[in-house]
Each structure stands twice: as structure tokens, then as C-alpha cells.
Motif scaffolding. Structure first.
Motif, PDB file in Angstrom:
ATOM      1  N   PHE A  21       0.816  -1.217   0.000  1.00 13.58           N
ATOM      2  CA  PHE A  21       0.000   0.000   0.000  1.00 13.58           C
ATOM      3  C   PHE A  21       0.848   1.264   0.000  1.00 13.58           C
ATOM      4  O   PHE A  21       0.402   2.338  -0.442  1.00 13.58           O
ATOM      5  CB  PHE A  21      -0.927  -0.005   1.221  1.00 13.58           C
ATOM      6  N   LEU A  22       2.104   1.182   0.488  1.00 13.85           N
ATOM      7  CA  LEU A  22       2.969   2.362   0.515  1.00 13.85           C
ATOM      8  C   LEU A  22       3.318   2.852  -0.891  1.00 13.85           C
ATOM      9  O   LEU A  22       3.590   4.031  -1.092  1.00 13.85           O
ATOM     10  CB  LEU A  22       4.255   2.055   1.293  1.00 13.85           C
ATOM     11  N   ALA A  23       3.308   1.939  -1.851  1.00 13.24           N
ATOM     12  CA  ALA A  23       3.658   2.321  -3.219  1.00 13.24           C
ATOM     13  C   ALA A  23       2.694   3.359  -3.779  1.00 13.24           C
ATOM     14  O   ALA A  23       3.064   4.148  -4.655  1.00 13.24           O
ATOM     15  CB  ALA A  23       3.674   1.092  -4.117  1.00 13.24           C
ATOM     16  N   TRP A  24       1.449   3.368  -3.292  1.00 16.21           N
ATOM     17  CA  TRP A  24       0.431   4.253  -3.848  1.00 16.21           C
ATOM     18  C   TRP A  24       0.552   5.689  -3.335  1.00 16.21           C
ATOM     19  O   TRP A  24      -0.175   6.574  -3.800  1.00 16.21           O
ATOM     20  CB  TRP A  24      -0.955   3.689  -3.555  1.00 16.21           C
ATOM     21  N   ILE A  25       1.482   5.923  -2.411  1.00 14.86           N
ATOM     22  CA  ILE A  25       1.694   7.288  -1.904  1.00 14.86           C
ATOM     23  C   ILE A  25       3.170   7.697  -1.933  1.00 14.86           C
ATOM     24  O   ILE A  25       3.490   8.861  -1.727  1.00 14.86           O
ATOM     25  CB  ILE A  25       1.168   7.441  -0.451  1.00 14.86           C
ATOM     26  N   ALA A  26       4.088   6.746  -2.186  1.00 14.67           N
ATOM     27  CA  ALA A  26       5.514   6.996  -1.976  1.00 14.67           C
ATOM     28  C   ALA A  26       6.155   7.865  -3.050  1.00 14.67           C
ATOM     29  O   ALA A  26       7.222   8.439  -2.818  1.00 14.67           O
ATOM     30  CB  ALA A  26       6.270   5.665  -1.866  1.00 14.67           C
ATOM     31  N   ILE A  27       5.552   7.982  -4.224  1.00 20.79           N
ATOM     32  CA  ILE A  27       6.127   8.845  -5.273  1.00 20.79           C
ATOM     33  C   ILE A  27       5.599  10.263  -5.157  1.00 20.79           C
ATOM     34  O   ILE A  27       6.233  11.215  -5.642  1.00 20.79           O
ATOM     35  CB  ILE A  27       5.826   8.268  -6.668  1.00 20.79           C
ATOM     36  N   ALA A  28       4.473  10.460  -4.513  1.00 23.49           N
ATOM     37  CA  ALA A  28       3.854  11.788  -4.417  1.00 23.49           C
ATOM     38  C   ALA A  28       4.788  12.839  -3.821  1.00 23.49           C
ATOM     39  O   ALA A  28       4.851  13.970  -4.341  1.00 23.49           O
ATOM     40  CB  ALA A  28       2.554  11.703  -3.625  1.00 23.49           C
ATOM     41  N   PRO A  29       5.554  12.550  -2.735  1.00 23.49           N
ATOM     42  CA  PRO A  29       6.465  13.581  -2.215  1.00 23.49           C
ATOM     43  C   PRO A  29       7.503  14.031  -3.231  1.00 23.49           C
ATOM     44  O   PRO A  29       7.804  15.231  -3.331  1.00 23.49           O
ATOM     45  CB  PRO A  29       7.126  12.880  -1.013  1.00 23.49           C
ATOM     46  N   LEU A  30       8.071  13.086  -3.988  1.00 22.68           N
ATOM     47  CA  LEU A  30       9.047  13.462  -5.012  1.00 22.68           C
ATOM     48  C   LEU A  30       8.370  14.299  -6.089  1.00 22.68           C
ATOM     49  O   LEU A  30       8.942  15.291  -6.572  1.00 22.68           O
ATOM     50  CB  LEU A  30       9.671  12.200  -5.627  1.00 22.68           C
ATOM     51  N   TRP A  31       7.165  13.932  -6.451  1.00 27.26           N
ATOM     52  CA  TRP A  31       6.415  14.676  -7.469  1.00 27.26           C
ATOM     53  C   TRP A  31       6.217  16.125  -7.025  1.00 27.26           C
ATOM     54  O   TRP A  31       6.400  17.067  -7.811  1.00 27.26           O
ATOM     55  CB  TRP A  31       5.067  13.989  -7.690  1.00 27.26           C
ATOM     56  N   VAL A  32       5.864  16.321  -5.764  1.00 26.87           N
ATOM     57  CA  VAL A  32       5.668  17.666  -5.227  1.00 26.87           C
ATOM     58  C   VAL A  32       6.980  18.452  -5.257  1.00 26.87           C
ATOM     59  O   VAL A  32       7.016  19.633  -5.646  1.00 26.87           O
ATOM     60  CB  VAL A  32       5.106  17.595  -3.799  1.00 26.87           C
ATOM     61  N   LEU A  33       8.068  17.816  -4.857  1.00 25.14           N
ATOM     62  CA  LEU A  33       9.372  18.493  -4.854  1.00 25.14           C
ATOM     63  C   LEU A  33       9.749  18.950  -6.259  1.00 25.14           C
ATOM     64  O   LEU A  33      10.289  20.048  -6.439  1.00 25.14           O
ATOM     65  CB  LEU A  33      10.442  17.553  -4.311  1.00 25.14           C
ATOM     66  N   ILE A  34       9.463  18.117  -7.244  1.00 26.40           N
ATOM     67  CA  ILE A  34       9.813  18.472  -8.619  1.00 26.40           C
ATOM     68  C   ILE A  34       8.981  19.649  -9.120  1.00 26.40           C
ATOM     69  O   ILE A  34       9.508  20.600  -9.715  1.00 26.40           O
ATOM     70  CB  ILE A  34       9.627  17.243  -9.541  1.00 26.40           C
ATOM     71  N   VAL A  35       7.684  19.609  -8.853  1.00 24.81           N
ATOM     72  CA  VAL A  35       6.797  20.673  -9.340  1.00 24.81           C
ATOM     73  C   VAL A  35       7.091  22.003  -8.652  1.00 24.81           C
ATOM     74  O   VAL A  35       6.986  23.073  -9.264  1.00 24.81           O
ATOM     75  CB  VAL A  35       5.324  20.265  -9.148  1.00 24.81           C
ATOM     76  N   THR A  36       7.470  21.953  -7.393  1.00 27.27           N
ATOM     77  CA  THR A  36       7.738  23.191  -6.643  1.00 27.27           C
ATOM     78  C   THR A  36       9.165  23.691  -6.840  1.00 27.27           C
ATOM     79  O   THR A  36       9.567  24.676  -6.214  1.00 27.27           O
ATOM     80  CB  THR A  36       7.478  22.982  -5.143  1.00 27.27           C
ATOM     81  N   THR A  37       9.934  23.007  -7.690  1.00 23.57           N
ATOM     82  CA  THR A  37      11.295  23.451  -7.993  1.00 23.57           C
ATOM     83  C   THR A  37      11.433  23.623  -9.500  1.00 23.57           C
ATOM     84  O   THR A  37      12.244  22.951 -10.154  1.00 23.57           O
ATOM     85  CB  THR A  37      12.335  22.419  -7.478  1.00 23.57           C
ATOM     86  N   PRO A  38      10.653  24.500 -10.097  1.00 27.96           N
ATOM     87  CA  PRO A  38      10.653  24.645 -11.562  1.00 27.96           C
ATOM     88  C   PRO A  38      11.966  25.232 -12.065  1.00 27.96           C
ATOM     89  O   PRO A  38      12.575  26.095 -11.431  1.00 27.96           O
ATOM     90  CB  PRO A  38       9.479  25.598 -11.813  1.00 27.96           C
ATOM     91  N   LYS A  39      12.394  24.716 -13.211  1.00 28.37           N
ATOM     92  CA  LYS A  39      13.561  25.248 -13.935  1.00 28.37           C
ATOM     93  C   LYS A  39      14.875  25.090 -13.177  1.00 28.37           C
ATOM     94  O   LYS A  39      15.877  25.678 -13.561  1.00 28.37           O
ATOM     95  CB  LYS A  39      13.341  26.725 -14.283  1.00 28.37           C
ATOM     96  N   GLN A  40      14.910  24.309 -12.111  1.00 26.35           N
ATOM     97  CA  GLN A  40      16.155  24.052 -11.380  1.00 26.35           C
ATOM     98  C   GLN A  40      16.544  22.583 -11.603  1.00 26.35           C
ATOM     99  O   GLN A  40      16.340  21.727 -10.750  1.00 26.35           O
ATOM    100  CB  GLN A  40      15.982  24.360  -9.899  1.00 26.35           C
ATOM    101  N   ILE A  41      17.104  22.319 -12.755  1.00 30.68           N
ATOM    102  CA  ILE A  41      17.328  20.939 -13.188  1.00 30.68           C
ATOM    103  C   ILE A  41      18.299  20.215 -12.253  1.00 30.68           C
ATOM    104  O   ILE A  41      18.086  19.047 -11.907  1.00 30.68           O
ATOM    105  CB  ILE A  41      17.847  20.921 -14.638  1.00 30.68           C
TER     106      ILE A  41
END
Length: 501
Positions: A21-41
Motif C-alpha cells: 500500500f505504501l507504493a500508492w503514496i511513496a512517489i507523491a512527495p518526489l512529485w511535489v518536490l519536482i513541481v515546486t522546484t521549476p527550472k532548477q534541473i
């Protein structure tokens, strides 16, 4: 730290922890970090790398179990260095998928169109996993976090293989990430994303439940009684005269007992008798086959000429002849072949069990048996679904999986069994597993483990399976979902750019 820990949470979904069940939430934090760090490759790449290290490093830590290799003549310190190198290399190799995904997300996904961002993110991850699975080194797709316990979701693999499960996990995580991102500015929109994520999660499970409950054709004339021998020969003695004698005695005794119990065929593990075929013919095991007249699927080495050999599974008939041979296609780096041999060959050549070069088999092999075509796989190949799909598509009616997991920690046999569960479901085939020190097992086409051995014990078992010829959508069409997602994402991306232009 957030990226690293969330990657480790994803790893907890893998066997033997199996917190799927952890798999269904474990990528969301990384997704948020990526979206909130635009243009900083560079920053996004660092976050993604941390997540990948957390997932792949934690899930694959069992590889350090190859140490110590003093039984192969490798000094203790050199053995530690090889084990450390293996862990670091395979972790970074897997983490490269996540790193490239993160870079792709920050460069390709539009901030103004969250649904398109979710589509692109899902398609990109599936595409990268599909690309990696075509190479020589692959194991920990995020899809296998659902095996062995979430059988409903695993049945999505019948539609388009493991990519179906990967896509389901990604799209749910993407919706959860978007729900978090809209929390402060639009609670109603947040509720919509949460509802959508929940509906998708429920819908995916309902589809899987429907596939799971489809009845199987188990006709009496397709029944087959097969014996399994788990020889339990520790690697420390496997290549010594003591180990050879123990193997010959154990497999001969087990074969005779299973033949007397009514087995129509007997399956042995990978390298059960680590000799060439000419040497096997001088053993009591071969004499027992001639006496009992029961088919044996024997793990041994097959001569390929010019001081080379293959790791093979042989169909030995009651007359003592080889009816068919399956040569292992996916060899284990360092253990069975030496990558960058010109550089590393002299350093680690002692890892080879024979003073010869191991040759991989062809990818288009057909494994005929007296009972019809079978799907054969040896050890590491359980991670490559396309090998099983090809053999099922050309008429394979049941799966024979032979392995030797003795040189790793107990985590690895559990993950290996979990992968074979996925292959059984995807192809809808009965699966027989013979593993040197465990876990040997019998798996039905719905992924239920009918029998499972104990680790590090000598065991024999006889089971009745049924030969099947039905073909799932995945067997017929392959992974059609990944290119469909990539095309849809490409159309959406260029349409948005065109409108902006």
C-alpha cells in the motif's frame, strides 16, 4: 531527506516486507518536490537521485549477500570490495531511471496544465522502465512492489504486462501530489483530485478483481504431475568434490522417490548437477533416469564449443536422450559474465564456476517437452517479463523456473518468488519453481502459491498442474500501453505548445 525516505518507503512494498500500500503514496512527495522546484534541473536531479537511491539501494541491499566469496578463492577484503561495488552500481543504475524521469518532468511538463503533467509523468516513467528492461541489468520495477500480496492489482499485468501496474501507481501518486499542491489555494479542486485518486485506486482494484475471478480451464486431459527437488547444496561446497557427491546423491534419491510416487516429470534447480552433459551421463542420476523412464528437467552446463558453455535446462527423456535444451539468456553481470572484460577480466575472472566463457542463449528459443511446449526461465530471467511472454505466445503451456539463490540473503529468494508470481499471472500459466536452497514452489495462474518450500532445507514435492493454451491480452499484443501513453503525452505536449505559439 524527504526524497530519500519516500524512496525507502517504496522499497518497503517489495518482498518480504510487502507493505504494498505504501507504493500508492511513496512517489507523491518526489512529485511535489519536482513541481515546486521549476527550472532548477540540478536540484530536481538531486532529489530524484536521492529517491532512486532510497528505493533501489534499500530494495536491492540483498546483493551484499554475495560476500564473503572466500569459497571461490577471492580474498575477504577483495570480496567486500566486489559486493560493495555491486550494490553501488546496481543502485545507481536503477536510480538513473528516476533521475532521468525527474529531469524530464521539469523540462517537459507544463505547470499550467496539471492533467497533462500527470499523463506525461506516467508515460515517461513507463517508457524509462521499458527501456531499462531491454538491457542486461534490470530487477526492481516499481510494479513488483505489489507482489505477492496484492493479487487483484497484479492481474492488471494480463492487460499490458508490468507497465500496466506501473502506470496505475504513477497516476494515483500524481493525483495525490496535485491534491497537495492545490491545498492552500483551492480546497474544492483538492477534493476533486483526492476523489479522482480514490476512484482510480478503487477502479484499478475492481478491474483486477474481475480478472482474478475468471475461472480457469482445468480439464483432466491437461493435468500433469510434476515433482520438484530442492537439493540444498550450499554454494560454499557446490563446486567441490564434497558438493558434487552430495548433489548427485540428493538429486538421484529425490528423483527415484518422486518417480515412484507417480510423477510424470521431475524439475531440478539451476545448475543442479554442475557438470557437462557427458559428465552427467556417468552419474547415478542418469542411471536412475534410464531405470525409472520418467522425464527429468535437469539444470546443468551445455557445451557450446571453443572453451565455452551455457547455463542450461535440459529435457532428458526416459531413454536418456536430450529432447530439448534451454540456454539462459540473461546472464548475471560479474557472476556469469564480465562486463568491460578488457578492463575487469583479470581482476574478477575467478568468479566463473568453470574455466571457460559462459555464452547466453538466443531470445527466440522453443522448449519442447513430451507434454507440449513449456516456458523455461533460469534464475535472473524472472525479472524480464518479455522472455515469458514470447514463449507463451508461441505455445508454452506451463512455466518451469529453475534457480540458485544460495549466494544472497533471504530477502532475494522472497523477491524472486514474487517476480515469478507476476509472470504466472501475466501469462496465465501454472508455474513450477525449483530453487537450490529455496524458495521452491508451485504457483497457479491467478498467482496463488499452492506450495512453498522452506529455506535451506532438502525438500521434494509433487504437484498436479494443468497445461493451458489461453492467451492474455499481454501475451497477444505485448506492452501496448507504454507506446500508447507516450503517443498521447506527445500529442498533448505539442498541442499545448502549438496553441501557445
Amino acid at each position: 531527506m524527504l526524497a530519500l525516505v519516500s524512496g525507502m518507503c517504496m522499497a518497503l512494498g517489495t518482498a518480504p516486507t510487502s507493505a504494498w500500500f505504501l507504493a500508492w503514496i511513496a512517489i507523491a512527495p518526489l512529485w511535489v518536490l519536482i513541481v515546486t522546484t521549476p527550472k532548477q534541473i540540478k536540484t530536481v536531479a538531486f532529489y530524484s537521485l536521492a529517491w532512486g537511491i532510497g528505493y533501489h539501494g534499500f530494495a536491492l541491499f540483498w546483493i551484499t549477500g554475495v560476500h564473503p566469496m572466500t569459497w571461490l578463492g577471492v580474498p575477504w577484503l577483495a570480496s567486500l570490495g566486489i559486493a560493495t561495488f555491486c550494490l553501488v552500481f546496481i543502485t545507481l543504475w536503477g536510480a538513473a531511471i528516476v533521475t532521468m524521469w525527474g529531469i524530464g518532468m521539469v523540462t517537459l511538463t507544463p505547470l499550467t496544465n496539471p492533467p497533462l503533467r500527470i499523463l506525461i509523468g506516467t508515460a515517461l516513467w513507463c517508457g524509462l522502465e521499458g527501456l531499462w528492461s531491454q538491457g542486461p541489468l534490470f530487477w526492481s520495477s516499481i510494479s513488483y512492489t505489489q507482489s505477492p500480496n496484492n493479487l487483484f492489482i497484479l492481474h492488471l499485468g494480463q492487460l499490458s504486462g508490468p507497465s500496466t501496474i506501473t502506470a496505475a501507481i504513477l497516476i494515483v501518486n500524481g493525483c495525490l501530489a496535485q491534491a497537495y499542491l492545490t491545498w492552500r489555494r483551492d480546497r474544492r479542486l483538492t477534493a476533486r483530485y483526492l476523489s479522482f485518486a480514490g476512484s482510480l485506486l478503487l477502479g484499478f482494484h475492481l478491474i483486477g478483481w474481475g480478472l482474478y475471478n475468471r475461472p480457469l480451464a482445468q480439464l483432466p486431459n491437461t493435468a500433469l504431475r510434476v515433482g520438484i527437488i530442492q537439493g540444498n547444496i550450499p554454494n560454499e561446497i557446490k563446486l567441490s568434490p564434497t558438493g558434487w557427491q552430495k548433489a548427485i546423491e540428493g538429486y538421484t534419491t529425490g528423483y527415484q522417490a518422486l518417480a515412484d510416487s507417480g510423477a510424470q516429470a521431475v524439475l531440478t534447480p539451476e545448475g543442479a548437477l554442475p557438470f557437462s552433459w557427458e559428465e552427467v551421463k556417468n552419474t547415478s542420476f542418469y542411471a536412475a533416469v534410464l531405470e525409472k523412464k520418467v522425464v527429468a528437467w535437469l539444470g546443468a552446463f551445455a557445451d557450446r564449443g571453443s572453451n565455452s558453455y551455457s547455463n542450461a535446462l535440459l529435457t532428458v527423456t526416459g531413454s536418456g536422450e536430450i529432447l530439448s535444451r534451454y540456454d539462459k539468456v540473461k546472464l548475471v553481470p560479474l557472476g556469469e559474465y564480465i562486463p568491460f572484460k578488457e578492463v575487469l577480466g583479470g581482476l574478477i575472472n575467478r568468479l566463473s564456476p568453470l574455466q571457460a566463457t559462459q555464452i547466453p542463449g538466443a531470445e527466440n528459443q522453443v522448449f519442447d517437452t513430451p507434454f507440449g511446449k513449456a516456458i523455461a526461465a533460469i534464475c535472473y530471467e524472472s525479472a524480464f517479463s518479455q522472455i515469458f511472454r514470447y514463449q507463451a505466445a508461441i505455445g508454452g503451456e506451463f512455466i518451469l523456473s529453475a534457480s540458485n539463490d544460495a549466494h544472497y540473503s533471504p530477502t532475494m529468494p522472497a523477491q524472486h518468488h514474487a517476480l515469478d508470481i507476476m509472470r504466472a499471472i501475466e501469462t496465465q500459466r501454472w508455474t513450477l519453481r525449483a530453487v537450490n536452497t529455496g524458495y521452491s514452489g508451485v504457483i497457479d495462474p491467478h498467482g496463488k502459491t499452492v506450495w512453498l518450500s522452506q529455506l535451506k532445507t532438502y525438500q521434494t514435492h509433487i504437484a498436479t498442474i494443468f497445461r493451458l493454451t489461453t492467451q492474455t491480452l499481454y501475451v497477444r499484443w505485448g506492452d501496448w500501453l507504454t507506446p500508447s501513453l507516450l503517443i498521447a503525452a506527445g500529442v498533448g505536449y505539442f498541442s499545448l505548445r502549438f496553441r501557445a505559439f
